[in-house]
Motif scaffolding. Structure first.
Motif, short mmCIF file in Angstrom:
data_model
loop_
_atom_site.label_atom_id
_atom_site.label_comp_id
_atom_site.label_asym_id
_atom_site.label_seq_id
_atom_site.Cartn_x
_atom_site.Cartn_y
_atom_site.Cartn_z
N ALA A 37 0.86 -1.19 0.00
CA ALA A 37 0.00 0.00 0.00
C ALA A 37 0.89 1.24 0.00
O ALA A 37 1.93 1.27 0.67
N LEU A 38 0.48 2.23 -0.75
CA LEU A 38 1.17 3.53 -0.80
C LEU A 38 0.16 4.61 -0.46
O LEU A 38 -0.91 4.68 -1.07
N GLU A 39 0.51 5.42 0.54
CA GLU A 39 -0.35 6.53 0.97
C GLU A 39 0.46 7.82 0.92
O GLU A 39 1.68 7.79 1.06
N PRO A 41 -0.57 11.13 2.80
CA PRO A 41 -1.39 12.11 3.51
C PRO A 41 -0.72 13.49 3.49
O PRO A 41 0.51 13.56 3.52
N ASP A 44 -5.13 13.05 -1.28
CA ASP A 44 -6.11 11.98 -1.42
C ASP A 44 -5.57 10.93 -2.38
O ASP A 44 -6.02 10.80 -3.51
N LEU A 45 -4.53 10.21 -1.91
CA LEU A 45 -3.91 9.18 -2.73
C LEU A 45 -3.70 7.94 -1.88
O LEU A 45 -3.11 8.00 -0.80
N TRP A 46 -4.19 6.85 -2.37
CA TRP A 46 -3.97 5.56 -1.73
C TRP A 46 -3.94 4.54 -2.85
O TRP A 46 -4.91 4.40 -3.61
N LEU A 47 -2.82 3.83 -2.97
CA LEU A 47 -2.67 2.82 -4.00
C LEU A 47 -2.44 1.47 -3.33
O LEU A 47 -1.74 1.39 -2.32
N ALA A 48 -2.98 0.43 -3.93
CA ALA A 48 -2.78 -0.92 -3.40
C ALA A 48 -2.29 -1.81 -4.53
O ALA A 48 -2.82 -1.77 -5.64
N TYR A 53 1.70 0.58 -7.69
CA TYR A 53 2.89 1.26 -7.13
C TYR A 53 3.90 1.50 -8.25
O TYR A 53 4.45 2.59 -8.41
N ARG A 110 4.17 -1.45 3.17
CA ARG A 110 3.46 -0.16 3.20
C ARG A 110 4.48 0.96 3.11
O ARG A 110 5.55 0.88 3.72
N VAL A 112 4.30 5.21 3.48
CA VAL A 112 3.53 6.43 3.71
C VAL A 112 4.47 7.58 3.39
O VAL A 112 5.50 7.75 4.04
#
Length: 148
Positions: A37-39, A41, A44-48, A53, A110, A112
């Motif tokens: 997972a890539l976040e 904050p 508004d980005l969240w990749l799974a 990625y 993960r 972040v």
């Protein structure tokens, strides 16, 4: 907070650092878990997933160039990287983001990424660094780019 990262975690992040600086996307993706997972904050980005990625990193290199430099740091016990991106006109490397990793089983699970150059001061890092000797513009090899 967590226990400080062990040598195995640091080794994975050090390999990630080397691959990122070399813009070696295949080497980067080999370090990622299938369900990584890539976040970012507060963006508004969240990749799974490894493929998403990879696509994101390819886009980063296409848009920002490949002359990045990273420094290994620790954030709340986790291995992290402070990323410096090159300015197109000068090649000066400016603070860009702090990437904090969760590494388990020899893979990155993960990431972040905090795109906030002000965070660099908290880690005692400069806001900019000079490009490596002999490198005036790391973006000069990109299509449509020319040296100033």
């Amino acid at each position: 907070m967590r226990e400080p990262a062990g040598p195995e975690e640091r080794a994975v992040v050090e390999r990630y650092l080397a691959a990122f600086e070399a813009a070696d996307v295949p080497a980067l993706t080999r370090l990622l878990a299938d369900d990584v997972a890539l976040e970012m904050p507060p963006v508004d980005l969240w990749l799974a997933g490894r493929d998403h990625y990879r696509e994101f990193i390819e886009r980063v290199f296409a848009m920002r160039g490949t002359g990045w430099r990273l420094r290994l740091v620790h954030a709340n016990g986790s291995p992290a990287l402070a990323a410096y991106a090159a300015e197109p006109a000068t090649g000066v490397l400016r603070a860009h983001s702090l990437q904090v990793f969760d590494v388990r089983g020899g893979l990155i699970r993960r990431c972040v990424a905090f795109v906030d150059p002000a965070l660099f001061r908290l880690f005692g890092l400069p806001g900019q660094i000079d490009p490596p000797a002999g490198q005036t513009n790391p973006l000069s090899s990109l299509p449509g780019q020319t040296n100033p």
